[in-house]
Design an enzyme around this catalytic site. Sequence first.
Site, PDB file in Angstrom:
ATOM      1  N   ARG A  91     -12.459  34.392 -39.403  1.00  0.00           N
ATOM      2  CA  ARG A  91     -13.800  33.856 -39.656  1.00  0.00           C
ATOM      3  C   ARG A  91     -13.746  32.548 -40.472  1.00  0.00           C
ATOM      4  O   ARG A  91     -14.569  32.323 -41.358  1.00  0.00           O
ATOM      5  CB  ARG A  91     -14.678  34.898 -40.362  1.00  0.00           C
ATOM      6  CG  ARG A  91     -16.089  34.932 -39.787  1.00  0.00           C
ATOM      7  CD  ARG A  91     -16.966  35.973 -40.435  1.00  0.00           C
ATOM      8  NE  ARG A  91     -16.709  37.321 -39.954  1.00  0.00           N
ATOM      9  CZ  ARG A  91     -17.089  38.442 -40.581  1.00  0.00           C
ATOM     10  NH1 ARG A  91     -17.744  38.373 -41.732  1.00  0.00           N
ATOM     11  NH2 ARG A  91     -16.834  39.621 -40.070  1.00  0.00           N
ATOM     12  N   ASP A 150     -18.404  35.975 -30.727  1.00  0.00           N
ATOM     13  CA  ASP A 150     -18.619  37.280 -31.347  1.00  0.00           C
ATOM     14  C   ASP A 150     -18.039  38.339 -30.414  1.00  0.00           C
ATOM     15  O   ASP A 150     -18.094  38.186 -29.193  1.00  0.00           O
ATOM     16  CB  ASP A 150     -20.114  37.532 -31.564  1.00  0.00           C
ATOM     17  CG  ASP A 150     -20.352  38.772 -32.405  1.00  0.00           C
ATOM     18  OD1 ASP A 150     -20.392  38.653 -33.637  1.00  0.00           O
ATOM     19  OD2 ASP A 150     -20.467  39.879 -31.823  1.00  0.00           O
ATOM     20  N   ARG A 186     -25.878  25.713 -37.741  1.00  0.00           N
ATOM     21  CA  ARG A 186     -26.512  27.007 -37.520  1.00  0.00           C
ATOM     22  C   ARG A 186     -28.010  26.983 -37.827  1.00  0.00           C
ATOM     23  O   ARG A 186     -28.777  27.774 -37.244  1.00  0.00           O
ATOM     24  CB  ARG A 186     -25.776  28.040 -38.388  1.00  0.00           C
ATOM     25  CG  ARG A 186     -26.222  29.459 -38.299  1.00  0.00           C
ATOM     26  CD  ARG A 186     -25.824  30.124 -37.002  1.00  0.00           C
ATOM     27  NE  ARG A 186     -26.248  31.532 -37.071  1.00  0.00           N
ATOM     28  CZ  ARG A 186     -27.503  31.928 -36.930  1.00  0.00           C
ATOM     29  NH1 ARG A 186     -28.433  31.051 -36.659  1.00  0.00           N
ATOM     30  NH2 ARG A 186     -27.805  33.206 -37.015  1.00  0.00           N
ATOM     31  N   TYR A 193     -20.521  49.726 -31.059  1.00  0.00           N
ATOM     32  CA  TYR A 193     -21.794  49.006 -31.128  1.00  0.00           C
ATOM     33  C   TYR A 193     -22.673  49.327 -29.924  1.00  0.00           C
ATOM     34  O   TYR A 193     -23.886  49.465 -30.050  1.00  0.00           O
ATOM     35  CB  TYR A 193     -21.548  47.499 -31.185  1.00  0.00           C
ATOM     36  CG  TYR A 193     -20.987  47.012 -32.497  1.00  0.00           C
ATOM     37  CD1 TYR A 193     -21.825  46.763 -33.583  1.00  0.00           C
ATOM     38  CD2 TYR A 193     -19.635  46.787 -32.664  1.00  0.00           C
ATOM     39  CE1 TYR A 193     -21.322  46.304 -34.787  1.00  0.00           C
ATOM     40  CE2 TYR A 193     -19.111  46.327 -33.863  1.00  0.00           C
ATOM     41  CZ  TYR A 193     -19.957  46.089 -34.927  1.00  0.00           C
ATOM     42  OH  TYR A 193     -19.460  45.643 -36.113  1.00  0.00           O
ATOM     43  N   ARG A 215     -20.162  30.842 -42.363  1.00  0.00           N
ATOM     44  CA  ARG A 215     -21.244  30.495 -43.285  1.00  0.00           C
ATOM     45  C   ARG A 215     -20.797  29.937 -44.632  1.00  0.00           C
ATOM     46  O   ARG A 215     -21.606  29.355 -45.348  1.00  0.00           O
ATOM     47  CB  ARG A 215     -22.122  31.732 -43.526  1.00  0.00           C
ATOM     48  CG  ARG A 215     -23.241  31.851 -42.500  1.00  0.00           C
ATOM     49  CD  ARG A 215     -24.408  32.620 -43.085  1.00  0.00           C
ATOM     50  NE  ARG A 215     -24.136  34.050 -43.091  1.00  0.00           N
ATOM     51  CZ  ARG A 215     -24.703  34.915 -43.941  1.00  0.00           C
ATOM     52  NH1 ARG A 215     -25.538  34.473 -44.876  1.00  0.00           N
ATOM     53  NH2 ARG A 215     -24.426  36.199 -43.866  1.00  0.00           N
TER      54      ARG A 215
END
Lengths: 350, 350
Positions: free
Chosen positions: B24, B73, B37, B150, B28
């Site tokens: 990652r 993702d 973003r 998920y 962010r």
Amino acid sequence: MTTKPMIECAMGRKTARHPVWFMRQAGRYLPEYRAVRAGVEFTELCKSPKLASEVTIQPLRRYDLDAAIIFSDILVPCMGMGQELTFDKGHGPRLSRPVRSKEDLAILRRPDAERELGYVGEAIGATKAMLTPTQTMIGFAGAPFTVASYMIEGAGSKEFTEVKRLLLTAPQVFRGLLDLIADTTIDYLLMQRRAGADILMLFDTWAGQLSCPDYVAHALPSTRRVAEAMRANSIPFIYYPGQGSDRMYELGSGDGSSTPLPVDVISVDWRTRLARAGAILKSVGMNVTLQGNLDPQMLLGSESLVRERTRAIIEEGNNAARAHIFNVGHGLLPHTPPESLTWVIDELRK
Amino acid sequence: MTTKPMIECAMGRKTARHPVWFMRQAGRYLPEYRAVRAGVEFTELCKSPKLASEVTIQPLRRYDLDAAIIFSDILVPCMGMGQELTFDKGHGPRLSRPVRSKEDLAILRRPDAERELGYVGEAIGATKAMLTPTQTMIGFAGAPFTVASYMIEGAGSKEFTEVKRLLLTAPQVFRGLLDLIADTTIDYLLMQRRAGADILMLFDTWAGQLSCPDYVAHALPSTRRVAEAMRANSIPFIYYPGQGSDRMYELGSGDGSSTPLPVDVISVDWRTRLARAGAILKSVGMNVTLQGNLDPQMLLGSESLVRERTRAIIEEGNNAARAHIFNVGHGLLPHTPPESLTWVIDELRK
């Protein structure tokens, strides 16, 4: 003298009867628990010796269990230390004024266990009076690191960011908090012993949230202090390091100690095979009894599957260590079908 | 011919330069990522080759890294299979119509990777054009069990109740879903390879949510199928089994296979010491390269602490396996101070 199979096994003597109890056996999966809980806040339930002993004994009315574990919460002592504890619906525990600084730590104090947390002892006494001579009364506390995690985050956490921030940026505050919790925990457990607990258990649910070097440096020393106090008082003692086997390697001399962590039983998370846990612990000089470790979600399965998984754990447990206490590897969940526990116990009694 | 240090190390050849990248690393914690973003939904960012390649390359502009990992993702292929993917603010991913029955499974399908997920390939191509010849382009997917988690829960989960309920009560639906995901994943990874990925990585973040017997029965077979497809195509391949070392014991012949899982690199979670991961893997016949495993939260520490922890990982990595790729043991967190990465890289370049 009548002996208690669970205590016999905890001390390393195999018994004809394979002892069994379930973490969180008093809980929401039981309709009779939900009935009591409907009329009272969670913390009020913990503080009422009458209600706490009632829900503690409920599973023993239904099932042929070897032990009762006092109904309480690992965060109960935090109230004695000066934080307010609340349980928001669906959000888990909340503690007031999370410990993030020297000032936050300074307002906390070591409670008088007898006077301020004595309701837990009273509940133990009331429960014990209802047990048969072969049944075991279990008292418990959270391990200092796990309790500290909640006291620092102020709630449950996923990443433990504030815990690790404090540990890294204010190690003395972190250490001071762990010392306070360890002192409080020792007082609290000894009080439970005086009240009638036959064995005490230390839940280190979040042990797995530290890397091994951090666990050794920041969590194990305070756990060791609690374990040594129990050993000094000849109290049978169980340690539950949550989430994986990695930390078990450290329990021998990972922290530079000359002797392994003095415990009688290691309670094994369902993520680790009992056979491996036994092998790891032996490799670090720990000849202990193992407790565990059915995945509680397996109780969602059919009767034949539950019986099959139970037999597999029994066989592994019988071979993995000097003795074995059957249990789940994590607390029972609210959606557990109550009848599934009867299948487990029936397999053990065959 | 110019060689890529990360690929050399992945294949077991130690290089003068110690390769490093961060899970990652495009994310962010970087202000330039937040700027991109701010104007676009997460799934739109994944679907735009221009924007995805832009954020993929951002960390390589700042840091002396050995690899770019395509920004995407693990749930992107679920859109191809027929579920809608959304990201609620603060709530993580949501997938429409969670798979709970035969009927839910029946409406899903194996997408045409080139046509329906080709935007990921385009982003890889566009990123690769910006790399130097010594830098490595990484493609990735989620492991079938982790993606299935998920797709069944419809969101992230803590207890994986619906996953385990399906696995226990409708094993054929569960198996059918894993087969579909494995097929889709193989197509998807081969497409990424054709688009220019030098190495592929399979993230099994939730591997640790199954007991070892369940992991062996329900997760490892589909992971093995993906790994074998990569090996058959001579594609360098990394497997990341999240949360603890217990499952590493199973990667040899835990599932009854005659050969170990065919991977070149095991990426190690920070919960496990690299030395132990290496020892476990060797004990099951896997002579692989290790990747990892700094706890990303350690990057919150002071410069001296970050450097100290980095040196410890370098030393362990150099001794634990045939070769070592430096990385974190879990993805970088949004609060990571960007300057901390420069300290890590500086230690590696000393």
